[in-house]
Write an enzyme that holds these catalytic residues in place. Structure first.
Site, PDB file in Angstrom:
ATOM      1  N   ARG A 126      -4.691  14.088   1.785  1.00  0.00           N
ATOM      2  CA  ARG A 126      -5.071  12.884   1.058  1.00  0.00           C
ATOM      3  C   ARG A 126      -6.584  12.740   1.068  1.00  0.00           C
ATOM      4  NH1 ARG A 126      -0.845   9.793  -0.197  1.00  0.00           N
ATOM      5  NH2 ARG A 126      -2.206   8.007  -0.570  1.00  0.00           N
ATOM      6  N   VAL A 151      -1.081  18.809   0.162  1.00  0.00           N
ATOM      7  CA  VAL A 151      -2.210  19.417   0.879  1.00  0.00           C
ATOM      8  C   VAL A 151      -3.159  18.376   1.447  1.00  0.00           C
ATOM      9  CG1 VAL A 151      -2.117  21.587  -0.391  1.00  0.00           C
ATOM     10  CG2 VAL A 151      -3.480  19.694  -1.302  1.00  0.00           C
ATOM     11  N   GLY A 160       0.798  -1.217   0.000  1.00  0.00           N
ATOM     12  CA  GLY A 160       0.000   0.000   0.000  1.00  0.00           C
ATOM     13  C   GLY A 160       0.831   1.267   0.000  1.00  0.00           C
ATOM     14  N   THR A 161       0.134   2.383   0.167  1.00  0.00           N
ATOM     15  CA  THR A 161       0.785   3.693   0.142  1.00  0.00           C
ATOM     16  C   THR A 161       1.889   3.790   1.178  1.00  0.00           C
ATOM     17  OG1 THR A 161      -1.145   4.848  -0.749  1.00  0.00           O
ATOM     18  CG2 THR A 161       0.412   6.151   0.554  1.00  0.00           C
ATOM     19  N   CYS A 162       1.621   3.318   2.384  1.00  0.00           N
ATOM     20  CA  CYS A 162       2.598   3.479   3.472  1.00  0.00           C
ATOM     21  C   CYS A 162       3.937   2.847   3.120  1.00  0.00           C
ATOM     22  CB  CYS A 162       2.049   2.870   4.753  1.00  0.00           C
ATOM     23  SG  CYS A 162       3.166   3.065   6.157  1.00  0.00           S
ATOM     24  N   ALA A 192     -10.502  -4.574  -8.743  1.00  0.00           N
ATOM     25  CA  ALA A 192     -11.823  -5.088  -8.408  1.00  0.00           C
ATOM     26  C   ALA A 192     -12.878  -4.009  -8.628  1.00  0.00           C
ATOM     27  CB  ALA A 192     -11.851  -5.562  -6.959  1.00  0.00           C
ATOM     28  N   HIS A 194      18.933   4.812  32.698  1.00  0.00           N
ATOM     29  CA  HIS A 194      19.846   5.939  32.527  1.00  0.00           C
ATOM     30  C   HIS A 194      21.100   5.429  31.815  1.00  0.00           C
ATOM     31  CE1 HIS A 194      22.100   9.587  33.358  1.00  0.00           C
ATOM     32  NE2 HIS A 194      23.109   8.813  33.752  1.00  0.00           N
TER      33      HIS A 194
END
Length: 471
Positions: free
Chosen positions: A276, A274, A42-44, A120, A449
């Site tokens: 999606r 701008v 997908g896009t990600c 599809a 730490h």
């Protein structure tokens, strides 16, 4: 040749929502088919989160190396300035994308999911025609999971093409633009604009709102504004982009300023970032009687649409448009179909902006809490007082961790941070809210730490005015 196939679950879209839904359904023994016109991920994975973070990482490395040229830094010097071959950087990025996309394909296969490469188009709520390279296929499903995702938004009067590019093209440039004008100073525009500034571009932002990153409060965005100013990045706010003239050697952006005057900027590339929009066209949504919520598909807390056994997840169902939200919804829907009792009721969905420095926000900000009528205390601790941050040259960027908690019962309702690498703290922040943690829980947890996470503990103590290392 047209073939026919029936299945228990049909997933449309192979992004982080769709492929997770399909994998989980397959793991649960459900006959599952996933249809994806592009590669899985997908896009990600292919043109968003992953490739942009790769480019940001490479840009940061390049900027760091430049700092060591000449007299050097930290006692480290190199005899000449580093050189950049952006084409090779893009090849490296593409290799990461290819590796991860192949990995997703392997996971789907392992879970017994049939993947059909094609488009599809639904004739009714449960039947779709799939256009593939080998011909057509008719598929009828008992359950349909719509995970169609979203696409970049095009501005009226400024169509994509030529030197007007979207975030997709910005992730595949072969040369660093001399001057990049970015329309939109939201998280996508800022992430890419800052990366190209590090790579050597002159960068100008043109933003329609009154400030950058409007979804975050001014206290969180101040360190980013300081970075932009320090690196000579111009930010023009209150500006309305109107058109781009590409008739000359350089594209020229025409915009209207706050006073209503028409101004122009010549650039090498104009990046339009701008936002999606959900992918609702071209696949037969009009043939599925599902209710809409504006541009989005309307769902309940189980991601059910108004049509029985039709589900929708991810960007298709509204904000926040985040991969991890889509994945959580996809897994949930698959389990509900398999008979499990689930609902989508997260206390908060963490959001991260990979700017310079990074921003994390989970839950309510102080202002949002007060708007809801909550009586809260706010604890804030600067990374300038954290040893690990200083050893990473990350203590002087104005970063901090901030905790918002109710005064009556000390329950944490929000945690925010801005600073180098704070995205890696988002898990602790989200877990604290999801588990209903009290301020005392974070304050009393021994944090390692030296790590950046010590700022979380100190911010919790600061809500009581008891931070140990307050400067």
């Amino acid at each position: 040749m047209n073939t026919h196939r029936k299945c228990k679950v049909l997933v449309v879209g192979g992004g982080p929502g769709g492929y997770v839904a399909a994998i989980r359904a397959g793991q649960l023994g459900l006959d599952t088919v996933l249809v994806e016109a592009d590669r899985c991920g997908g896009t990600c994975l292919i043109r968003g989160c992953i490739p942009s973070k790769a480019l940001i990482h490479a840009a940061t490395k390049f900027e760091e190396l430049k700092a060591h040229a000449g007299n050097g830094k930290l006692g480290i010097s190199i005899s000449s300035a580093p050189e950049l071959n952006l084409g090779q950087t893009i090849d490296w990025k593409d290799n990461i994308v290819n590796r991860l996309s192949g990995g997703v394909q392997g996971l789907l296969s392992k879970a017994g999911v049939e993947v059909i490469r094609g488009w599809a188009k639904f004739a009714d709520a449960k039947t779709c025609e799939i256009e593939t390279a080998d011909g057509g296929q008719t598929l009828h499903a008992e359950h349909v999971i719509l995970a169609n995702g979203s696409s970049v938004t095009e501005l009226p009067g400024i169509p994509f093409g030529g030197d007007v590019i979207s975030s997709t093209e910005a992730l595949s440039l072969q040369e660093v633009p001399e001057h990049m004008v970015v329309i939109g100073a939201g998280y996508i525009g800022l992430e890419l604009g800052i990366a190209y500034r590090k790579l050597g571009s002159k960068v100008t932002f043109v933003e329609g709102g009154e400030r950058i990153l409007p979804i975050y409060d001014k206290e969180l965005t101040r360190p980013i504004q300081q970075w932009l100013k320090k690196h000579d990045v111009e930010v023009i706010t209150g500006a309305r982009a109107e058109s781009v003239d590409q008739s000359g050697k350089q594209p020229v952006l025409h915009y209207q300023d706050k006073q209503g005057e028409t101004r122009t900027i010549a650039a090498s590339k104009v990046l339009v970032a701008v936002g999606r929009s959900p992918n609702t066209a071209g696949w037969g949504l009009e043939n599925m009687p599902v209710d809409r919520d504006g541009a989005f598909v309307q769902v309940d807390d189980q991601c059910r649409t108004s049509t029985r056994n039709v589900w929708a997840i991810g960007d298709l169902v509204g904000e926040p448009m985040l991969a991890h939200k889509a994945s959580a919804q996809g897994e949930m829907v698959a389990e509900i179909i398999a008979g499990h009792k689930r609902s989508f009721e997260p206390v908060a969905i963490p959001a991260v902006c990979f700017t310079e420095p990074e921003i994390v926000s989970v839950g309510l900000t102080p202002e949002q809490a007060k708007d809801k009528g909550l009586d809260v205390s706010v604890g804030k601790f600067p990374f300038a007082a954290i040893g690990k941050a200083l050893t990473m040259e990350a203590g002087d960027d104005g970063g901090f961790v901030r905790i918002v908690a109710r005064n009556d019962d000390h329950v944490i309702v929000g945690i925010q941070a801005v600073g180098a690498h704070v995205a890696e703290l988002s898990g602790e922040f989200a877990l604290a809210l999801e588990m209903g943690a009290l301020v005392e829980d974070l304050a009393g947890t021994i944090h390692v730490h030296p790590t950046l996470s010590e700022a979380t503990m100190e911010a919790a103590l600061a809500t009581f005015g008891k931070a140990i290392h307050t400067p």
